[in-house]
Design an enzyme around this catalytic site. Structure first.
Site, PDB file in Angstrom:
ATOM      1  N   GLU A  14      -6.031  15.733  -8.537  1.00 34.51           N
ATOM      2  CA  GLU A  14      -6.693  14.518  -8.999  1.00 34.51           C
ATOM      3  C   GLU A  14      -5.772  13.733  -9.934  1.00 34.51           C
ATOM      4  O   GLU A  14      -5.685  12.505  -9.861  1.00 34.51           O
ATOM      5  CB  GLU A  14      -7.990  14.879  -9.715  1.00 34.51           C
ATOM      6  CG  GLU A  14      -8.781  13.689 -10.226  1.00 34.51           C
ATOM      7  CD  GLU A  14      -8.972  13.742 -11.730  1.00 34.51           C
ATOM      8  OE1 GLU A  14      -9.033  12.653 -12.339  1.00 34.51           O
ATOM      9  OE2 GLU A  14      -9.046  14.848 -12.288  1.00 34.51           O
TER      10      GLU A  14
ATOM     11  N   ASP B 241      -4.632  10.022  -8.836  1.00 41.60           N
ATOM     12  CA  ASP B 241      -4.983   8.893  -9.688  1.00 41.60           C
ATOM     13  C   ASP B 241      -3.794   7.954  -9.845  1.00 41.60           C
ATOM     14  O   ASP B 241      -3.940   6.728  -9.779  1.00 41.60           O
ATOM     15  CB  ASP B 241      -5.438   9.425 -11.052  1.00 41.60           C
ATOM     16  CG  ASP B 241      -5.739   8.318 -12.044  1.00 41.60           C
ATOM     17  OD1 ASP B 241      -6.647   7.513 -11.788  1.00 41.60           O
ATOM     18  OD2 ASP B 241      -5.054   8.254 -13.089  1.00 41.60           O
TER      19      ASP B 241
ATOM     20  N   ASP C  36     -13.423  12.012  -8.680  1.00 46.05           N
ATOM     21  CA  ASP C  36     -12.294  12.929  -8.878  1.00 46.05           C
ATOM     22  C   ASP C  36     -11.798  13.509  -7.552  1.00 46.05           C
ATOM     23  O   ASP C  36     -10.591  13.641  -7.322  1.00 46.05           O
ATOM     24  CB  ASP C  36     -12.702  14.072  -9.816  1.00 46.05           C
ATOM     25  CG  ASP C  36     -12.839  13.632 -11.258  1.00 46.05           C
ATOM     26  OD1 ASP C  36     -12.458  12.496 -11.588  1.00 46.05           O
ATOM     27  OD2 ASP C  36     -13.346  14.438 -12.070  1.00 46.05           O
TER      28      ASP C  36
ATOM     29  N   GLU D 241      -9.711  11.084  -5.514  1.00 46.23           N
ATOM     30  CA  GLU D 241      -8.346  11.021  -6.041  1.00 46.23           C
ATOM     31  C   GLU D 241      -7.566  12.287  -5.691  1.00 46.23           C
ATOM     32  O   GLU D 241      -6.356  12.224  -5.410  1.00 46.23           O
ATOM     33  CB  GLU D 241      -8.382  10.816  -7.551  1.00 46.23           C
ATOM     34  CG  GLU D 241      -8.888   9.430  -7.936  1.00 46.23           C
ATOM     35  CD  GLU D 241      -8.958   9.208  -9.423  1.00 46.23           C
ATOM     36  OE1 GLU D 241      -8.938   8.035  -9.837  1.00 46.23           O
ATOM     37  OE2 GLU D 241      -9.033  10.195 -10.188  1.00 46.23           O
TER      38      GLU D 241
END
Length: 229
Positions: free
Chosen positions: A50, A54, A122, A125
């Site tokens: 994650e 991101d 989350d 990502e």
């Protein structure tokens, strides 16, 4: 060795995520609670992927926004923060039926974890991170553009009130909420002038002046976004 269940592998492929090595995809879909749910072996959860995803998402969307027009930095930041926000990522997750494939512990699933905006955002990502590990930036960027097509061509982050945009920016960047203070008021009541300072701890501050407090706050927020956003 744990493997993806056939339905999940088929879903990933149908969604546009080409699976070569199953390990990163299993990791991307595994919530921390899964390891506490009576499973025989401990498995890595999605947090590291994650973190990576991101950054890949942010870069991809920023590049798209830069190429899409000549908007100033403050407006670009405003749209970027809206497009990569947890709420947007969760919306994408629901659009692709991700909740059915998250690996959750029994209690977390009973508590509604598969419909949590935080968890869904989350995991989206994390899947981006897994794609980056498997296929590199270009393939992953193109997949992001396919998944975010409706968001990128829509109104996310456009024409938002500067105070709302600044609050969203602060939340998206894990910063304290903006604090507004009237630092000067001058003139008679019928022609007053207000100067408002907005500050965010450990980031900075900016000021705005107008004939009303609310307009001064708006201008201060816009100035802050243009300088720090």
């Amino acid at each position: 060795m744990t493997k993806l269940i056939p339905e999940t592998r088929e879903w990933l492929e149908a969604t546009g995520f080409a699976v070569v090595n199953e390990a990163p995809w299993l990791e991307a879909l595994t919530h921390g609670s899964f390891n506490g749910g009576g499973n025989a072996t401990s498995e890595a959860d999605y947090q590291r992927l994650e973190f990576l995803g991101d950054r890949v998402l942010g870069l991809s969307v920023a590049a798209w926004l830069y190429s899409a027009g000549d908007a100033p930095e403050g407006r670009l930041s405003q749209r970027l923060n809206a497009l990569v926000s947890g709420a947007t990522c969760a919306r994408i997750a629901r659009n692709i039926n991700l909740p059915d494939h998250i690996r959750l512990g029994k209690q977390a699933r009973e508590d509604g974890g598969a419909d949590s905006d935080n968890i869904l955002g989350d995991v989206v990502e994390a899947l981006i991170g897994a794609s980056f590990i498997e296929h590199g930036y270009d393939v992953t960027r193109d997949q992001i553009y396919r998944l975010w097509d409706g968001e990128l061509s829509g109104d996310s982050g456009k024409a938002k009130h500067p105070k709302s945009a600044l609050q969203e920016w602060a939340a998206g960047n894990r910063r304290a909420m903006p604090n507004y203070d009237v630092v000067d008021r001058s003139g008679p009541d019928h022609a007053a002038s207000f100067t408002v300072r907005v500050s965010i701890h450990n980031v900075g501050e900016a000021e705005g002046t107008a004939s009303s407090k609310s307009e001064a706050e708006k201008r201060a927020a816009q100035a802050f976004l243009e300088e720090f956003g």
